[in-house]
Structures are given as structure tokens and as C-alpha cells.
Scaffold this motif. Structure first.
Motif, mmCIF file in Angstrom:
data_model
loop_
_atom_site.group_PDB
_atom_site.id
_atom_site.type_symbol
_atom_site.label_atom_id
_atom_site.label_comp_id
_atom_site.label_asym_id
_atom_site.label_seq_id
_atom_site.Cartn_x
_atom_site.Cartn_y
_atom_site.Cartn_z
ATOM 1 N N UNK A 260 27.035 -12.248 3.664
ATOM 2 C CA UNK A 260 26.350 -13.540 3.525
ATOM 3 C C UNK A 260 26.088 -14.188 4.881
ATOM 4 N N UNK A 261 27.033 -14.006 5.818
ATOM 5 C CA UNK A 261 26.890 -14.631 7.142
ATOM 6 C C UNK A 261 25.920 -13.882 8.055
ATOM 7 N N UNK A 262 25.677 -12.599 7.754
ATOM 8 C CA UNK A 262 24.843 -11.812 8.682
ATOM 9 C C UNK A 262 23.441 -11.492 8.157
ATOM 10 N N UNK A 263 23.236 -11.586 6.851
ATOM 11 C CA UNK A 263 21.949 -11.160 6.284
ATOM 12 C C UNK A 263 20.916 -12.280 6.401
ATOM 13 N N UNK A 264 19.671 -11.917 6.725
ATOM 14 C CA UNK A 264 18.575 -12.885 6.793
ATOM 15 C C UNK A 264 17.829 -12.896 5.464
ATOM 16 N N UNK A 265 17.174 -14.001 5.130
ATOM 17 C CA UNK A 265 16.491 -14.091 3.825
ATOM 18 C C UNK A 265 15.520 -12.939 3.565
ATOM 19 N N UNK A 266 14.756 -12.541 4.604
ATOM 20 C CA UNK A 266 13.765 -11.471 4.410
ATOM 21 C C UNK A 266 14.414 -10.104 4.171
ATOM 22 N N UNK A 267 15.704 -9.964 4.550
ATOM 23 C CA UNK A 267 16.400 -8.691 4.342
ATOM 24 C C UNK A 267 16.917 -8.546 2.916
ATOM 25 N N UNK A 268 16.753 -9.592 2.119
ATOM 26 C CA UNK A 268 17.207 -9.538 0.725
ATOM 27 C C UNK A 268 16.125 -9.012 -0.208
ATOM 28 N N UNK A 269 14.962 -8.734 0.361
ATOM 29 C CA UNK A 269 13.870 -8.136 -0.413
ATOM 30 C C UNK A 269 13.573 -6.752 0.139
ATOM 31 N N UNK A 270 13.357 -5.768 -0.733
ATOM 32 C CA UNK A 270 12.955 -4.450 -0.222
ATOM 33 C C UNK A 270 11.592 -4.550 0.435
ATOM 34 N N UNK A 271 11.374 -3.775 1.483
ATOM 35 C CA UNK A 271 10.069 -3.797 2.152
ATOM 36 C C UNK A 271 9.629 -2.378 2.452
ATOM 37 N N UNK A 272 8.344 -2.185 2.508
ATOM 38 C CA UNK A 272 7.794 -0.892 2.886
ATOM 39 C C UNK A 272 6.606 -1.129 3.801
ATOM 40 N N UNK A 273 6.439 -0.277 4.776
ATOM 41 C CA UNK A 273 5.329 -0.447 5.709
ATOM 42 C C UNK A 273 4.237 0.566 5.402
ATOM 43 N N UNK A 274 3.015 0.213 5.739
ATOM 44 C CA UNK A 274 1.896 1.134 5.538
ATOM 45 C C UNK A 274 1.152 1.328 6.847
ATOM 46 N N UNK A 275 0.519 2.488 6.972
ATOM 47 C CA UNK A 275 -0.157 2.850 8.223
ATOM 48 C C UNK A 275 -1.502 2.157 8.370
ATOM 49 N N UNK A 276 -2.336 2.261 7.326
ATOM 50 C CA UNK A 276 -3.710 1.770 7.426
ATOM 51 C C UNK A 276 -4.172 1.148 6.117
ATOM 52 N N UNK A 277 -5.039 0.149 6.246
ATOM 53 C CA UNK A 277 -5.788 -0.337 5.082
ATOM 54 C C UNK A 277 -7.147 0.355 5.107
ATOM 55 N N UNK A 278 -7.565 0.940 3.984
ATOM 56 C CA UNK A 278 -8.863 1.622 3.971
ATOM 57 C C UNK A 278 -9.412 1.696 2.548
ATOM 58 N N UNK A 279 -10.697 2.012 2.464
ATOM 59 C CA UNK A 279 -11.347 2.160 1.163
ATOM 60 C C UNK A 279 -11.270 3.621 0.714
ATOM 61 N N UNK A 280 -11.426 3.833 -0.582
ATOM 62 C CA UNK A 280 -11.215 5.156 -1.173
ATOM 63 C C UNK A 280 -12.253 6.193 -0.738
ATOM 64 N N UNK A 281 -13.421 5.733 -0.275
ATOM 65 C CA UNK A 281 -14.455 6.698 0.134
ATOM 66 C C UNK A 281 -14.049 7.489 1.376
ATOM 67 N N UNK A 282 -13.019 7.005 2.089
ATOM 68 C CA UNK A 282 -12.551 7.727 3.297
ATOM 69 C C UNK A 282 -11.713 8.960 2.928
ATOM 70 N N UNK A 283 -11.270 9.035 1.664
ATOM 71 C CA UNK A 283 -10.388 10.137 1.243
ATOM 72 C C UNK A 283 -11.249 11.323 0.799
ATOM 73 N N UNK A 284 -11.511 12.202 1.743
ATOM 74 C CA UNK A 284 -12.324 13.395 1.486
ATOM 75 C C UNK A 284 -11.452 14.642 1.617
ATOM 76 N N UNK A 285 -11.924 15.797 1.123
ATOM 77 C CA UNK A 285 -11.154 17.036 1.309
ATOM 78 C C UNK A 285 -10.846 17.311 2.785
ATOM 79 N N UNK A 286 -11.810 17.025 3.688
ATOM 80 C CA UNK A 286 -11.584 17.249 5.122
ATOM 81 C C UNK A 286 -10.473 16.331 5.638
ATOM 82 N N UNK A 287 -10.523 15.057 5.228
ATOM 83 C CA UNK A 287 -9.512 14.091 5.629
ATOM 84 C C UNK A 287 -8.124 14.574 5.187
ATOM 85 N N UNK A 288 -8.024 15.016 3.939
ATOM 86 C CA UNK A 288 -6.735 15.476 3.417
ATOM 87 C C UNK A 288 -6.268 16.746 4.114
ATOM 88 N N UNK A 289 -7.201 17.649 4.403
ATOM 89 C CA UNK A 289 -6.858 18.921 5.059
ATOM 90 C C UNK A 289 -6.261 18.670 6.442
#
Length: 575
Positions: A448-477
Motif C-alpha cells: 500500500x505504501x509503495x504502489x502508485x494508483x496507475x500500477x493498480x490497473x493492468x496495462x499493455x503497450x502497442x507499437x503502432x496505430x494503423x488502418x487494416x489496409x496496411x495488413x497485406x501478405x507482404x507486410x505479414x511475411x
């Protein structure tokens, strides 16, 4: 239970990784000819020019460092060759987890080829505990061993090494854990984390240090690294299971290790990977191979895992694999049963808002309390300790949440602890039964003395925001060629906003609790996706509410047809 998990997923915080410098992105794009998004992913990983990109996409054995750069290597090699020349008996001693058992299998099988006077030893998890034990040293003496090579342990075994010396036994320590202020008086210590070690790569696992040792022995005999490639599968298993950074030498060794497993898997693991019609990846090592190797030490004895990895006859390998599979099934049943009991305990004490979870039941199996602690965090996101009875004491496993250092928290509670050890996010401890309630209160207060409020929620980071048209077979390969993935080079995660049901979204699975998503976004591109335990969102999706998705991209095969799909990590509605 499912409702609680859904609640936590809904509250998860999504944070973007830093956006790369656009000039650097364009420059890299021109140099290597990849889509803009791939160049962004590479810059985020510190790959900014043609040469680094070439090394990243085409790992080479020649990029591994000379093993003799490691402090202590010359002394270790000379002592081993002396033992071989004099016909001395050598014991290869290792920890009971995946890193330890693979390291033992690697060094023992390498030495055994030219030196028959070799035995191996894995301590009993419950009778001896972690690391070097007096019982193991006494066994070495009884077997007339004069040299012990310790794998994945020993860097803090000062008293044990001194005891071995009184019995006329030399020690070579191959470890990767952080040394204390003093180190054992061993004949040689191989640990790149030693302050006096100038070895360029500091993040090897224990089995990786073992591989450097057999590389040095091979080099000394005039051999080349290709001679020891058949052993690199063991290193890949250890790297994946020990969750060390997937960069530098670890990435090279994993790349070639997975190649070895795919092309010529050792007999001991064929039983577990026969179902795969595709190339093995790191996730398979983490979620299919590692739990089975670990299961032996948790339920029975780690030596069963070593024997499996060393199997040379098909029938013997099959018999050992089936036994290991039974251990793993028992481990899973215990894990599920104890998790359910622990969740019931937590439910009964929900009258107050807690910052931590501490639970105990005397008959819980000590081999799975660490797994149970991790499971509880999936549901109740807070630092967690799970205790079981062990003789006259209680032993516990501690797991933490992002940003909370449980080792420091245990330091604050040490008045109620007999002994503890570990690191920031995972630890183990022993307490007296009468100290259980005082420890529980002290642990809650320290969290209780060491934890910060934001550490009480799970968080995940993401690399990029993008639209679905960028996901092509070449991109995935191209993205697939960024593997092997792991810490320091995680599988890319993407965010796409303003999505709508494409018409075919539905609940699937035996309990209708998974989400099969048919999604369309602002770019008017349409893709399918799968979200495990996310079917609770289906009504709002079918109501044509806008939503955002967090996902990785993978290839799905159905009735011989391959297609790209989104593997959902999160879903939230825009309003």
C-alpha cells in the motif's frame, strides 16, 4: 470468475510506444525497401541502417562472440581437459527448472561423447531446494567425483563450495544470476554478470553459458561451432522458458535452435511437437515444451526431464515423454484446483479493498504455488503471495505487477520471514506458521505504501496505430522474419480505431465464450479476428457500436486455406 476477468480486461490501460523519428523511418525504408510500418517497427527496436537490419533479419553464427572473452573460461577449459586426461570423474550439477535441466543435458551429453566418467545430478525441489546442496556434494564424494560443473546455479554458494573443497572436490560454476558482494572460491566462475567479466553480452541464460563452455572446449580441440549445432535446440528451449532478452546472442542461438528443432528434433521432444504441421516458434517452446520439462521437477523430480532430453532410443523416449505428459496433466489439475480454492478464499475476504493478495492452505502443492500466484494476478491485479505448508514452516511464492518491486517489499517485511530470495517480479520465501498473519499485514502495508494508483490497473503497450489496409501478405511475411520474438523484440502489437462489425461477428467455442470478429475500419478493409474470452462484447458489436481493437497479426489455416487474422489483445468501445 469469467466476469471478473472481463472486468479487468475492460479496465486495461493501453499505452503507445514512442513514435519513431520520421526522417529515420524514411531513410531506412529507402535502404532496405520495406513498408513504412515495418521501418517504424525496426527503428523502435534500435535497427536504423542497412547493416544492423541485415544482421537482424539474417542471424549468423559468425556473429557469436569468442567464448574465451568470458572471465574464467581459460581456467575452466584447462581444468576439464586435465580431468579428461587423468580419467577423473565429473559431475554436471544443475537446477530443476528448464534452464537448469537443459544446461545439464547439454554439458553432460557433450562431455559423455569423449569422457565416459561423467554423471549428472539434479537436486530434489522439496528435500534440497534451489541450488547447490550438501546432499548433492556428499553424493559426488560417494561417487568419487573430483570435479563438479554447476549449471544455472552456484554464484552465491560460498559455503557449499568451501565444503566441497574440504572433500577434495573442485567446482566450476556456470551461472547467469547476479553475484553478491562475495563469490565462491571456485576453480573457475563463468558468469557474464560478474563485475570483472568483459564478455560483451550480459544476458545469456544458464544453458547459454553452458553452450559457451562447450564452444570453448570445441575450439580448444580445433573444432568449429558447426560441430556443436545439434546442442543448440536445448539453448533455444532455455532462452524461451527463462524469459531472457531476445536480443544479441540469445536471438542468434534461438534462431538456430528453432531451426534444429524443426529439421531434426531430438527424440525426447518429438512426442510433444508431432501435432505441429508448421514451423515451431518461441510460443511453442514457452507454452508446449517448457511446462512439460518444468512439470517433472514440480511433481516428481527434475532428473526425469534430463533423462527425457538425453533419450537416444525411440521406445525409451516415448515412454519417458508419456510419463512427463502425466506429470504435466497432474500439474494442470493441481493448478486449476488450487487456483479455484484460492479465489474462494479471496472472495470470502472481499469486505475491504486490498492492495495485495496473501493466501494459504496447508495441503496446497508446493510445486504449483508460483503458477497459482500468476493466475490470481490475472483475476485480481495486485502483488500476490501463495503459501503452502512445508514441514515445520510455510513456503510461499510471490508474483508482482508491473512496476512494483516485490523484492524490496519483502525486505520491508523481513522481521516476519525466515529466508527469501528472488528478484523484482518473482520471489520465494519461508516463514514460521505463527508469523503468517503478521506477515500478511506487513506485506499489505508495504504494498500500500509503495504502489502508485496507475500500477493498480493492468496495462499493455502497442507499437503502432494503423488502418487494416496496411495488413497485406507482404507486410505479414516481412514481419514474420522479425522472429524469434521475446523480451526486447516482442511480437508487434497494433491499434486500429473506429471499427465496425462487418456482418459476420459471432460467439464461438464450446461455451460460446470466444469472439469470432468480422471487422471493417475507416479504410473500408475487412479482416477476421479471434478474441479469447471476449464474447461478452458481442451484443454491442452487433448493435453497430464503434470500437477500437488491440491485436497482433497471425496466419490462420482452415480446411487447407490460409488467411491473415487479428489475434485480439483488447477491445474497447469508442463511446
Amino acid at each position: 470468475m469469467r466476469g471478473r476477468i472481463t472486468k479487468e480486461i475492460t479496465k486495461m490501460h493501453w499505452s503507445p510506444k514512442p513514435i519513431p523519428d520520421e526522417d529515420k523511418v524514411k531513410q531506412l525504408q529507402q535502404q532496405i525497401g520495406v513498408p513504412h510500418e515495418i521501418a517504424c517497427l525496426l527503428i523502435q527496436r534500435g535497427i536504423e541502417d542497412y547493416d544492423t537490419a541485415k544482421s537482424f533479419f539474417r542471424p549468423e553464427l559468425s556473429d557469436l562472440h569468442d567464448p574465451f572473452l568470458m572471465s574464467g573460461m581459460r581456467a575452466a577449459v584447462d581444468r576439464i581437459f586435465l580431468a579428461i586426461d587423468k580419467g577423473e570423474k565429473i559431475m554436471v550439477y544443475g537446477d530443476y527448472d528448464v534452464d537448469g535441466t537443459t544446461a545439464v543435458a547439454l554439458v553432460y551429453s557433450f562431455l559423455k561423447k569423449s569422457h565416459p566418467h561423467c554423471i549428472y545430478y539434479i537436486p530434489d525441489r522439496y528435500q534440497e531446494g534451489y541450488g547447490i546442496s550438501n546432499k548433492g556434494i556428499d553424493h559426488a564424494k560417494a561417487e568419487e567425483v573430483s570435479l563438479i560443473i554447476a549449471m544455472d546455479c552456484g554464484i552465491k554458494a560460498i559455503d557449499k563450495v568451501s565444503y566441497a573443497q574440504t572433500l577434495g572436490i573442485d567446482f566450476i560454476i556456470c551461472d547467469h544470476h547476479l553475484p553478491g558482494e562475495a563469490v565462491p572460491d571456485a576453480l573457475a566462475i563463468l558468469d557474464p554478470k560478474q563485475s570483472n567479466c568483459s564478455y560483451p553480452f550480459k544476458d545469456l541464460c544458464g544453458c547459454g553459458v553452458g553452450f559457451k563452455l562447450i564452444h570453448a572446449l570445441t575450439q580448444q580441440k580445433g573444432g568449429v561451432i558447426e560441430d556443436i549445432l545439434p546442442f543448440v535446440d536445448l539453448v533455444a528451449m532455455a532462452i524461451a522458458a527463462d524469459i531472457v532478452p531476445m536480443v544479441g546472442e540469445n536471438r542468434i542461438l534461438t534462431h538456430f535452435g528453432i531451426q534444429q528443432i524443426h529439421q531434426n528434433p531430438r527424440l525426447g521432444i518429438r512426442f510433444f511437437i508431432n501435432e505441429f504441421k508448421r514451423k515451431i516458434n518461441v510460443s511453442d517452446l514457452v507454452f508446449v515444451i517448457a511446462p512439460r520439462i518444468n512439470g517433472a521437477g514440480r511433481i516428481k523430480h527434475g532428473s526425469h526431464a534430463v533423462a527425457l532430453l538425453l533419450s537416444e532410443e525411440k521406445e525409451e523416449a516415448l515412454s519417458r515423454a508419456r510419463a512427463i505428459e502425466l506429470f504435466n496433466s497432474e500439474r494442470k489439475e493441481l493448478d486449476q484446483k488450487i487456483t479455484a480454492q484460492a479465489l474462494d478464499q479471496i472472495k470470502q475476504n472481499q469486505e475491504e479493498e486490498l492492495y495485495s493478495t496473501v493466501v494459504f492452505q496447508p495441503d496446497w502443492h508446493k510445486g504449483v504455488v508460483g503458477i497459482v500466484a500468476s493466475r490470481l494476478i490475472e483475476t485480481h491485479y495486485r502483488p500476490t503471495v501463495v503459501f503452502a505448508a512445508s514441514g515445520d514452516y510455510y513456503t510461499g511464492s510471490v508474483r508482482s505487477v508491473k512496476g512494483v518491486d516485490v523484492y524490496q517489499i519483502l525486505e520491508a517485511c523481513k522481521a516476519h520471514i525466515v529466508q527469501f530470495g528472488g528478484h523484482r517480479y518473482a520471489a520465494g520465501l519461508t516463514i514460521k506458521p505463527e508469523d503468517y498473519l503478521p506477515f500478511k499485514k506487513a506485506f499489505e502495508l508495504a504494498v500500500a505504501q509503495s504502489i502508485h494508483p496507475e500500477q493498480r490497473l493492468p496495462s499493455t503497450s502497442y507499437d503502432l496505430e494503423m488502418t487494416l489496409d496496411k495488413i497485406s501478405p507482404k507486410f505479414h511475411r516481412i514481419m514474420t522474419q522479425m522472429a524469434p520474438f521475446g523480451p526486447g523484440n516482442m511480437r508487434p502489437v497494433f491499434l486500429t480505431k473506429n471499427c465496425l462489425d462487418g456482418g459476420g461477428s459471432r460467439a464461438v467455442g464450446a461455451d460460446q465464450n470466444h469472439l469470432k470478429l468480422d471487422v471493417i475500419d475507416d479504410s473500408k478493409s475487412k479482416l477476421s479476428g479471434i478474441g479469447f474470452d471476449m464474447a461478452n462484447h458481442i451484443n454491442k458489436i452487433k448493435s453497430r457500436d464503434l470500437f477500437d481493437v488491440l491485436y497482433t497479426v497471425n496466419e490462420n489455416e482452415f480446411r487447407g486455406e490460409k488467411s491473415l487474422q487479428l489475434k485480439l489483445k483488447g477491445l474497447r468501445f469508442s463511446n
